[in-house]
Design a protein around this motif. Structure first.
Motif, PDB file in Angstrom:
ATOM      1  N   PHE B 301       0.400  -1.423  -0.266  1.00  0.00           N
ATOM      2  CA  PHE B 301       0.144  -0.060   0.145  1.00  0.00           C
ATOM      3  C   PHE B 301       0.857   0.814   0.366  1.00  0.00           C
ATOM      4  CE2 PHE B 301      -2.702  -3.518   2.053  1.00  0.00           C
ATOM      5  CZ  PHE B 301      -3.692  -3.627   0.844  1.00  0.00           C
ATOM      6  N   THR B 302       2.553   1.202   0.097  1.00  0.00           N
ATOM      7  CA  THR B 302       2.975   2.692  -0.124  1.00  0.00           C
ATOM      8  C   THR B 302       4.193   2.682  -0.607  1.00  0.00           C
ATOM      9  OG1 THR B 302       4.061   1.159   2.087  1.00  0.00           O
ATOM     10  CG2 THR B 302       2.543   2.622   2.835  1.00  0.00           C
ATOM     11  N   ILE B 303       4.635   3.296  -0.723  1.00  0.00           N
ATOM     12  CA  ILE B 303       5.928   4.022  -1.473  1.00  0.00           C
ATOM     13  C   ILE B 303       6.974   2.482  -0.938  1.00  0.00           C
ATOM     14  CG2 ILE B 303       7.488   5.366  -1.851  1.00  0.00           C
ATOM     15  CD1 ILE B 303       5.134   7.538  -2.330  1.00  0.00           C
ATOM     16  N   ASP B 304       7.084   2.958   0.210  1.00  0.00           N
ATOM     17  CA  ASP B 304       8.174   2.096   1.183  1.00  0.00           C
ATOM     18  C   ASP B 304       7.920   0.792   0.367  1.00  0.00           C
ATOM     19  OD1 ASP B 304       9.191   4.009   2.280  1.00  0.00           O
ATOM     20  OD2 ASP B 304       8.367   4.340   3.630  1.00  0.00           O
ATOM     21  N   ARG B 355       9.260  -4.089 -10.858  1.00  0.00           N
ATOM     22  CA  ARG B 355      10.012  -3.461  -9.954  1.00  0.00           C
ATOM     23  C   ARG B 355       9.068  -2.200  -8.953  1.00  0.00           C
ATOM     24  NH1 ARG B 355      14.919   0.110 -12.860  1.00  0.00           N
ATOM     25  NH2 ARG B 355      14.698   0.570 -10.983  1.00  0.00           N
ATOM     26  N   ASN B 356       7.735  -3.000  -9.500  1.00  0.00           N
ATOM     27  CA  ASN B 356       6.723  -1.722  -9.370  1.00  0.00           C
ATOM     28  C   ASN B 356       6.596  -0.894  -9.847  1.00  0.00           C
ATOM     29  OD1 ASN B 356       4.768  -3.661  -7.944  1.00  0.00           O
ATOM     30  ND2 ASN B 356       6.412  -3.582  -6.160  1.00  0.00           N
ATOM     31  N   ILE B 357       7.430   0.033 -10.762  1.00  0.00           N
ATOM     32  CA  ILE B 357       7.189   1.156 -11.171  1.00  0.00           C
ATOM     33  C   ILE B 357       6.527   1.549 -12.468  1.00  0.00           C
ATOM     34  CG2 ILE B 357       9.226   2.272 -12.078  1.00  0.00           C
ATOM     35  CD1 ILE B 357      11.040   1.444  -9.962  1.00  0.00           C
ATOM     36  N   ALA B 358       6.146   2.525 -12.724  1.00  0.00           N
ATOM     37  CA  ALA B 358       4.979   2.107 -13.841  1.00  0.00           C
ATOM     38  C   ALA B 358       5.896   3.309 -14.387  1.00  0.00           C
ATOM     39  CB  ALA B 358       3.368   3.134 -13.448  1.00  0.00           C
ATOM     40  N   ALA B 359       6.275   4.069 -14.212  1.00  0.00           N
ATOM     41  CA  ALA B 359       7.318   5.625 -15.053  1.00  0.00           C
ATOM     42  C   ALA B 359       8.368   5.823 -14.154  1.00  0.00           C
ATOM     43  CB  ALA B 359       6.060   6.062 -15.488  1.00  0.00           C
ATOM     44  N   SER B 360       8.736   6.720 -15.001  1.00  0.00           N
ATOM     45  CA  SER B 360       9.582   7.756 -14.442  1.00  0.00           C
ATOM     46  C   SER B 360      10.605   8.331 -15.294  1.00  0.00           C
ATOM     47  CB  SER B 360      11.184   6.799 -13.270  1.00  0.00           C
ATOM     48  OG  SER B 360      11.557   5.945 -14.191  1.00  0.00           O
ATOM     49  N   VAL B 361      10.538   9.432 -14.842  1.00  0.00           N
ATOM     50  CA  VAL B 361      11.612  10.647 -15.378  1.00  0.00           C
ATOM     51  C   VAL B 361      12.345  11.510 -14.718  1.00  0.00           C
ATOM     52  CG1 VAL B 361       9.419  12.000 -15.280  1.00  0.00           C
ATOM     53  CG2 VAL B 361      11.275  12.677 -17.232  1.00  0.00           C
ATOM     54  N   SER B 362      13.559  12.019 -15.104  1.00  0.00           N
ATOM     55  CA  SER B 362      14.427  12.591 -15.049  1.00  0.00           C
ATOM     56  C   SER B 362      15.115  13.828 -15.609  1.00  0.00           C
ATOM     57  CB  SER B 362      15.930  11.992 -14.352  1.00  0.00           C
ATOM     58  OG  SER B 362      15.418  11.485 -13.452  1.00  0.00           O
ATOM     59  N   GLY B 363      15.342  14.523 -15.148  1.00  0.00           N
ATOM     60  CA  GLY B 363      16.075  16.050 -15.684  1.00  0.00           C
ATOM     61  C   GLY B 363      16.497  16.914 -14.910  1.00  0.00           C
ATOM     62  N   TYR B 505      16.341  21.498  -6.113  1.00  0.00           N
ATOM     63  CA  TYR B 505      16.459  19.168  -6.549  1.00  0.00           C
ATOM     64  C   TYR B 505      15.188  19.336  -6.058  1.00  0.00           C
ATOM     65  CZ  TYR B 505      17.004  14.670  -6.189  1.00  0.00           C
ATOM     66  OH  TYR B 505      16.927  13.599  -6.773  1.00  0.00           O
ATOM     67  N   MET B 506      13.938  18.435  -6.916  1.00  0.00           N
ATOM     68  CA  MET B 506      12.942  17.612  -6.235  1.00  0.00           C
ATOM     69  C   MET B 506      13.001  15.993  -6.657  1.00  0.00           C
ATOM     70  SD  MET B 506       9.660  20.413  -7.110  1.00  0.00           S
ATOM     71  CE  MET B 506       7.910  20.080  -6.217  1.00  0.00           C
ATOM     72  N   LYS B 507      12.647  15.610  -5.795  1.00  0.00           N
ATOM     73  CA  LYS B 507      12.622  14.269  -5.658  1.00  0.00           C
ATOM     74  C   LYS B 507      11.043  13.668  -5.610  1.00  0.00           C
ATOM     75  CE  LYS B 507      14.066   9.430  -4.094  1.00  0.00           C
ATOM     76  NZ  LYS B 507      15.005   8.563  -3.663  1.00  0.00           N
ATOM     77  N   VAL B 508      10.475  13.326  -6.518  1.00  0.00           N
ATOM     78  CA  VAL B 508       9.365  13.014  -5.853  1.00  0.00           C
ATOM     79  C   VAL B 508       8.733  12.211  -6.603  1.00  0.00           C
ATOM     80  CG1 VAL B 508       6.803  13.249  -7.534  1.00  0.00           C
ATOM     81  CG2 VAL B 508       8.157  15.210  -7.097  1.00  0.00           C
ATOM     82  N   GLU B 509       8.224  11.273  -5.508  1.00  0.00           N
ATOM     83  CA  GLU B 509       7.801   9.786  -5.550  1.00  0.00           C
ATOM     84  C   GLU B 509       6.336   9.566  -5.313  1.00  0.00           C
ATOM     85  OE1 GLU B 509      11.041   7.347  -3.141  1.00  0.00           O
ATOM     86  OE2 GLU B 509      10.592   8.760  -2.242  1.00  0.00           O
ATOM     87  N   ALA B 510       5.362   9.256  -6.814  1.00  0.00           N
ATOM     88  CA  ALA B 510       4.560   8.754  -6.560  1.00  0.00           C
ATOM     89  C   ALA B 510       3.659   7.646  -6.342  1.00  0.00           C
ATOM     90  CB  ALA B 510       4.127   9.833  -7.874  1.00  0.00           C
ATOM     91  N   ASN B 511       2.393   7.612  -5.640  1.00  0.00           N
ATOM     92  CA  ASN B 511       1.833   5.870  -5.157  1.00  0.00           C
ATOM     93  C   ASN B 511       0.900   6.495  -6.530  1.00  0.00           C
ATOM     94  OD1 ASN B 511       0.480   3.616  -4.987  1.00  0.00           O
ATOM     95  ND2 ASN B 511       0.811   3.966  -2.774  1.00  0.00           N
ATOM     96  N   THR B 512       0.766   5.092  -8.035  1.00  0.00           N
ATOM     97  CA  THR B 512      -0.025   5.583  -8.870  1.00  0.00           C
ATOM     98  C   THR B 512      -1.571   4.268  -8.390  1.00  0.00           C
ATOM     99  OG1 THR B 512      -0.564   5.498 -10.952  1.00  0.00           O
ATOM    100  CG2 THR B 512       0.583   3.583  -9.676  1.00  0.00           C
ATOM    101  N   ASP B 542      13.798  14.226  -9.966  1.00  0.00           N
ATOM    102  CA  ASP B 542      13.655  12.852 -10.200  1.00  0.00           C
ATOM    103  C   ASP B 542      12.689  12.389  -9.722  1.00  0.00           C
ATOM    104  OD1 ASP B 542      16.391  11.680 -10.522  1.00  0.00           O
ATOM    105  OD2 ASP B 542      17.114  12.564  -9.372  1.00  0.00           O
ATOM    106  N   VAL B 543      11.563  12.204 -10.373  1.00  0.00           N
ATOM    107  CA  VAL B 543      10.081  10.838 -10.740  1.00  0.00           C
ATOM    108  C   VAL B 543      10.336  10.027 -11.034  1.00  0.00           C
ATOM    109  CG1 VAL B 543       7.446  11.139 -11.029  1.00  0.00           C
ATOM    110  CG2 VAL B 543       9.557  13.420 -11.590  1.00  0.00           C
ATOM    111  N   THR B 544       9.369   8.924  -9.657  1.00  0.00           N
ATOM    112  CA  THR B 544       9.502   7.614  -9.691  1.00  0.00           C
ATOM    113  C   THR B 544       7.521   7.181  -9.327  1.00  0.00           C
ATOM    114  OG1 THR B 544      11.284   7.149  -9.156  1.00  0.00           O
ATOM    115  CG2 THR B 544      10.298   5.211  -8.842  1.00  0.00           C
ATOM    116  N   THR B 545       6.918   7.025  -9.956  1.00  0.00           N
ATOM    117  CA  THR B 545       5.825   6.415  -9.928  1.00  0.00           C
ATOM    118  C   THR B 545       6.085   4.518  -9.355  1.00  0.00           C
ATOM    119  OG1 THR B 545       5.157   7.930 -11.260  1.00  0.00           O
ATOM    120  CG2 THR B 545       3.625   6.384 -10.242  1.00  0.00           C
ATOM    121  N   TYR B 546       5.189   5.191  -8.581  1.00  0.00           N
ATOM    122  CA  TYR B 546       4.675   2.856  -8.344  1.00  0.00           C
ATOM    123  C   TYR B 546       3.770   2.452  -8.566  1.00  0.00           C
ATOM    124  CZ  TYR B 546      10.153   3.835  -6.331  1.00  0.00           C
ATOM    125  OH  TYR B 546      10.944   4.040  -6.390  1.00  0.00           O
ATOM    126  N   TYR B 547       3.282   1.396  -9.042  1.00  0.00           N
ATOM    127  CA  TYR B 547       2.408   0.448  -8.238  1.00  0.00           C
ATOM    128  C   TYR B 547       2.475   0.010  -7.008  1.00  0.00           C
ATOM    129  CZ  TYR B 547       1.930  -0.018 -13.224  1.00  0.00           C
ATOM    130  OH  TYR B 547       2.161  -0.483 -15.114  1.00  0.00           O
TER     131      TYR B 547
END
Lengths: 265, 959
Positions: B301-304, B355-363, B505-512, B542-547
């Motif tokens: 249920f969580t990003i962790d 790896r439960n990663i739906a999408a990610s992007v960095s820039g 710098y922003m690090k976004v971790e999202a739970n989709t 850095d953006v990473t979205t997790y299932y």
């Protein structure tokens, strides 16, 4: 779904119908609780109370008699009703529901977050039922049977009553609520009634703290807040942890005390 | 039971079950405006009627209770096509927007004014306390009541309800009656549910009780045997097609990771089976008869939990790509389970489902490390947000039927054309076999940008040939639509001692959650609508979205920006504290200004390479100056008559976009009719925001005529041209520009026709109010021109046509100011003042724009203070109703709530207009957090800011 809607003309026929239909039947006032599917009330036969003349408010020698079918809005609009009870009724913020929900239904539901029960309990209200006669509110709440409520009697009281309710939001459920009625003479508290909602179904009376207020052991809002927080045992839920609720309960009781004390003094 | 009652004064007698719900009964008797948005719990007031002259909730009544009584619906308020004084006041005050509850509001205010002819603010709050309004907040209802009170005495009474703009223009920038307002406030048929014909079937969905499980076996035979059951759909007989529910431009930047029904369920409430039956009762009985054996899996249920080594995989699916497949794809697919189905990426978005990663992007731009090395102060913080829900008044609803060999879909959608495309794909039919009619939408806010129920209903009709109605319950709204992504946003800031930013710098971790709809674009928006507010040489993200197995997420007004804004704006305030600077000064030192080039946009495209943009209009100068004056920034008055109330203030700046340049497209046609009036055919999807009114207004302005010479049809895939839809704040900019350009094209044709008729060269002719062509030799009315064109020797009916696409950005800005009182005994945060100063270019519909801002701000105040979806350890929703979830009601308004529209003239927007609605959701969380810190010295970094969190942070209760 209700498939049988009965309209008795007398109280005795209402209780007879209840006896006849048993657990499948329910007394039906405004219907806001029974008709609300989220309450999960299984009622096949409704015994409607609309013909029993239970929607009047009148003054008697020993107090104010409020019929069980009197709506929250009628409580608010009636000049005879104590201000504290009006304020408690206004905790229900939906005018649509206030025009339907009845005082009898709110008592019978014994909800943990009841709008009226802490106030009625603190005011020393008595409940007139068809089966039990007139009994103190605490006695009614301790009964488990579905007695038919006919009236609520608010005794003539001196002193000052205050009600408090802590919602996170305007229309949200109560985290805790409190009501206190206090009578003072010559700067001394001679009577105190303190009731809390949010702890368990209905409302609880905090008799030990009432005694401590009367004997002067507890004489400050801070002391009362601490004592109440120690005394009550609410359950943790979405509204907050046990510690939070105990803390808020204490604050509400202290605020009631402060209001009553200052105004009475 | 036979009951007799008066319905709007007319005696009626009917046979009915005594326990029949009165809201349903009245609807069945043609009273469509008596609606249900709360599963008959009496919370939202959509079902308001007058019973013996008192307002009540019809949904809390049963038929036996109205026997012998008088019931009045909104139909009793007006006669013919007219509106009552109260109804016209509601429309003119700008509160009739998505309008699902507008008839109920009209009844409640009528009741109020009957009881109290001159009500005060508290009386109005009391009268509307049982009415849930999500679109426009509640603030403008006070204006509406005041206006109604005047009109009861003087029906012609008129007053200015909002600021007006652009004195050089007749219609644009002025408050005008919303074109669909009268229809909506009088309770005429307007919504999907109003289109359902007698004899239609009902669809009901069996939903998963488990957060993560395989369907080991499913037996529908008993259900199929029940008389009246037409069809049962499961993973065994549904189309074997993978798609995304996201209504985004194709190819979508979202993985195609869902099937109509899968063998795996990925959240509590996921689809297991659909039943189509003759009645709702039969459908529900059939659901009970379906036997399902589940193989329950561990859920996350969580990003962790999603990040953990050996975490359960939400999609242990076969991965493929429509284009750009990586070289190691076969390796990635080793060990996938066929029961998980497929994940198909239209193009690479750095998703790694295994790896439960739906999408990610960095820039980024510049050199982030150098930026931090140059800094005198480096501050690093983390902020978290909870799952919150769009909660539109109107639940998700669809009605499908056949018309010959064509499928008709009556939809409550933001994206009619994406809906048609996705349904065509799922059903395996061509788009010319489908017509989508976007009905009035009773609130979308992003949740109706996804195709969440339409394709199932469409399939049911396609298979059975029968009309089928499918409407979610409120509980289904919570567990099976789309919500705001929970996020954890890390922010690292570097700055010089004087406050000059050197690195951000922003690090976004999202739970989709269970599916990847919007999984790239929403989390990325946390950066792309936050970072460009500040000027710095070195940005990185850095953006990473997790299932996971939480309830589905997706689009929600703001689209990731509220979370990003909360983090970055609060971090800037924390930086100001560290630097011993005033926060306002730190903003001023670093903020964006008109004329700057936003290089950061180069790396912030939505699934494509971005384009740097010059800021052509920016109202922040005025917004900040004016807001500072309005709130008395820095000179807060203490409310305190008690020492436990502490007062604090805050300020933040916000931005959004206006559609998606380079991705979006809008089209419009405007046809001259025989009498010289006009018909606008717009692809735009008006969600109640006033887009139709905006298009009519723009056309009237351009064609120099009154608005009532122009009618509009919009959002119908058969009769109007293509539009990508109402999302990403695109309406004003894209659909509005399409209407403008179509009107300009028509204007050219009118002048050409007149040139021939007057025998004058084009350059001598002009259009003039009230709809004439003025030449040197004379003038022609539009009617004369139309008549000439349609004669046997005429040139034919003329239509202006336009397609609008652009690479130009029109960025709206705003400054939000807030003053709070914090009760240090209870932890309560009371908003004393909230002032939103919004630059939307030229406010084309100013009163409606103000309502959009009020609504957006109040939604975000809700998210900040009260709203949260709670789940138990197995993933069941514990508060799937509006009351326990915590939506704001009128009594939750800030004590002083003001919206000020700050006009700028954007060179690309239609008549200078930019978007307005979404941006307003971005300010509340950070500005309240900052004000709370100012009051009591604590930083709240996790929304919602509950009293308990405040008390714990203050040390008042044990942590």
């Amino acid at each position: 779904m209700i498939d049988n809607f009965l309209k008795p003309e007398t109280v005795s026929s209402a209780t007879a119908l209840k006896k006849e239909h048993g657990a499948a039947a329910c007394y039906f006032g405004g219907g806001t609780l029974i008709n609300n599917p989220s309450n999960g009330i299984d009622c096949r036969t409704a015994i409607d109370l609309s013909r029993l003349d239970l929607d009047r408010i009148h003054v008697e020698d020993n107090g104010l008699r409020i019929g069980a079918r009197v709506t929250f809005q009628d409580v608010i609009d009636n000049p005879q009703v104590p201000e504290a009870l009006k304020r408690a009724a206004a905790f229900l913020v939906s005018r649509q529901t206030r025009n339907m929900a009845t005082i009898g239904g709110n008592i019978a539901a014994r909800r943990t977050d009841s709008y009226l029960l802490p106030c009625l309990t603190a005011l020393g209200a008595r409940v007139q039922t068809a089966e039990l006669g007139e009994v103190p509110m605490e006695d009614y709440l301790s009964e488990s049977g579905p007695a038919l409520i006919l009236d609520v009697v608010i005794p003539n009281t001196r002193g000052r009553c205050d009600v408090r309710r802590f919602n996170r939001q305007f229309a949200g459920p109560a985290v805790m609520s409190a009501a206190m009625n206090m009578v003072m003479e010559d700067g001394k508290v001679i009577a105190a009634a303190l009731a809390m909602g949010g702890v368990s179904p209905g409302a609880i009376r905090l008799s030990k703290i009432e005694r401590q207020i009367m004997d002067g052991t507890l004489s400050t809002p801070e002391g009362i807040a601490q004592a109440v927080a120690q005394e009550v045992s609410p359950a943790a839920d979405l509204l907050g942890s046990i510690d939070f609720k105990k803390h808020i309960g204490g604050i509400l009781a202290a605020d009631c005390f402060r209001t009553c004390f200052l105004e009475e003094a | 039971m036979k009951i007799s009652f008066k319905l709007n004064g007319v005696p009626r007698s009917i046979d009915t079950e005594p326990g029949r719900n009165v809201q349903q009964l009245l609807q069945s008797m043609g009273q469509v405006s008596v609606r249900n948005s709360d599963d008959h719990t009496g919370f939202s007031g959509s079902d308001t009627v007058l019973l013996d002259g008192r307002i009540v909730s019809a949904g809390l009544l049963i038929a036996a209770q109205i026997d012998g009584r008088s019931v009045q619906t909104v139909a009793s308020l007006s006669q013919g096509n007219g509106m009552s004084a109260v109804q016209s006041a509601l429309v003119d005050a700008g509160v009739v927007q998505s309008a699902y509850n507008a008839p109920a509001a009209a009844l409640a205010i009528t009741d109020l004014l009957n009881r109290i002819p001159d009500p005060g603010r508290e009386d109005i709050i009391d009268a509307l306390g049982g009415l849930y309004i999500r679109d426009s907040g509640y603030e403008q209802y006070f204006t509406a009541v005041k206006l109604a009170r005047q009109r009861l005495g003087d029906p012609e009474y008129s007053t200015r309800v909002s600021d007006e703009f652009r004195p050089d223009l007749r219609e644009v920038g002025k408050a005008r009656r919303k074109v669909d307002g009268p229809k909506l406030v009088t309770g005429q048929k307007a919504f999907v549910e109003d289109r359902v014909e007698p004899g239609s079937c009902v669809l009901k969905m069996l939903r998963s009780p488990h957060a993560h499980a395989y369907i080991h076996a499913i037996d529908v035979s008993a259900a199929e045997q029940i008389p009246g059951v037409l069809l049962v759909i499961t993973h065994e007989n549904c189309p074997d097609v993978y798609y995304t529910s996201a209504g985004q431009g194709a190819p979508e930047p979202s993985p195609h990771d869902r099937r109509m029904f899968g063998q795996k369920v990925r959240h509590v409430g996921d689809r297991v089976a659909a039943v189509v039956a003759e009645t709702e009762e039969i459908a529900l009985a059939a659901l009970d008869a379906i036997k399902v054996e589940y193989e329950v899996l561990p859920a996350i249920f969580t990003i962790d939990a999603a990040q953990a080594e050996n975490a359960p995989l939400v999609h242990n699916s076969r991965i493929s790509f429509m284009s750009g497949a990586p070289d190691d794809l076969d390796e990635q697919n080793q060990g996938c389970d066929p029961r998980d189905g497929q994940v198909i990426y239209p193009f690479p978005i750095h998703g790694y489902p295994h790896r439960n990663i739906a999408a990610s992007v960095s820039g980024g731009i510049g050199d982030i490390q150098t930026g931090f090395d140059e800094a005198d102060v480096v501050l690093e913080r983390s902020y978290t947000t909870k799952q919150v829900h769009c909660t539109p008044c109107e639940n998700h609803t669809v009605y499908t039927k056949m018309d010959g060999d064509r499928l008709i879909i009556h939809a409550s959608t933001q994206v009619p054309w994406h809906l048609r495309r996705i349904v065509a794909k799922v059903l395996g039919i061509r788009e010319n076999r489908i017509r989508v009619i976007k009905e009035r939408v009773g609130g979308g806010y992003g949740s109706k940008q996804d195709i969440l129920l339409e394709e199932v209903c469409a399939y049911a009709t396609w298979k059975t040939g029968r009309p089928v109605f499918f409407q979610y319950t409120r509980e289904e709204e919570f567990i099976a639509t789309s919500t705001r992504h929970p996020m954890r946003v890390g922010v690292k800031l570097g700055a010089k001692k004087d406050g000059q930013l050197t690195a951000v710098y922003m690090k976004v971790e999202a739970n989709t959650g269970p599916y990847g709809n919007h999984s790239l674009t929403v989390p990325m928006n946390a950066c792309s609508k936050s970072l460009p507010l500040f000027l710095c040489d070195n940005f990185s993200f850095d953006v990473t979205t997790y299932y996971s197995n939480i309830f589905p997420t997706g689009a929600y007004q703001g689209y990731g920006a509220p979370q990003g804004s909360f983090a970055l704006q609060t971090a800037m305030a924390e930086l100001a504290q560290t630097l011993h600077m005033d926060h306002f000064d730190l903003i001023e030192k670093n903020r964006v200004r008109q004329g700057v080039m936003l290089e950061i946009l180069r790396c912030l495209g939505e699934g494509r390479e971005g384009v740097p943009a010059r800021v052509e209009s920016c109202g922040l100068d005025e917004a900040l100056t004016l807001g500072r004056e309005m709130i008395g920034y820095g000179t807060k008055e203490e409310s305190g008559d008690t020492d436990h109330i502490k007062t604090g203030q805050g300020v933040v700046i916000v931005q959004q976009g206006s559609g998606l340049p380079g991705l979006d497209q809008a089209n419009a046609n405007i046809t001259m009719l025989s009498d010289g009036t006009f018909m606008v055919y717009s692809g735009g999807a008006d969600l109640g925001t006033g887009l139709d009114t905006l298009c009519v207004k723009i056309a009237a302005e351009t064609l120099c005529c009154d608005m009532d010479l122009i009618a509009i049809i919009s959002g119908d895939t058969d009769t109007t041209p293509f539009d990508t839809g109402a999302y990403a704040s695109s309406g004003t900019y894209f659909s509005g520009n399409a209407a403008l350009k179509a009107a300009q094209d028509l204007k050219r044709q009118i002048l050409e026709a007149a040139s021939g008729m007057l025998d004058e060269p084009l350059e001598r002719l002009t259009l003039a109010y009230p709809g004439i062509v003025q030449g040197e030799s004379g003038q022609l009315s539009y009617q004369e021109i139309a008549h000439a064109l349609e004669r046997g020797d005429g040139g034919g009916q003329i239509t202006g046509r336009a397609t609008y696409t652009t690479e130009d950005a029109a960025i709206p800005y705003g400054a939000h100011f807030c003053q709070v009182d914090v009760d240090t005994r209870t932890g309560e945060i009371k908003i004393k003042k909230y002032y939103a100063l919004q630059d939307c270019g030229t406010p084309i519909n100013p009163e409606l724009a103000e309502g959009q801002v009020y609504g957006g701000v109040l939604k975000s105040i809700g998210h900040t203070l009260w709203e949260q979806m709670h789940t138990d350890q197995e993933g069941h929703c514990l508060n799937p109703d509006l009351r326990d979830y915590g939506v704001p009601m009128i009594g939750d308004l800030p004590e002083s709530f003001k919206v000020k529209l700050v006009q700028t003239d954007d060179p690309f927007g239609p008549y200078g207009g930019k978007s307005v609605a979404e941006i307003s959701t971005n300010g509340a969380a950070p500005v309240i957090a900052i004000a709370v810190h100012d009051a009591v010295g604590i930083w709240l970094r996790d929304w919602p800011f509950t009293p308990e969190k405040v008390l714990r942070a203050l040390g008042k209760i044990e942590t």
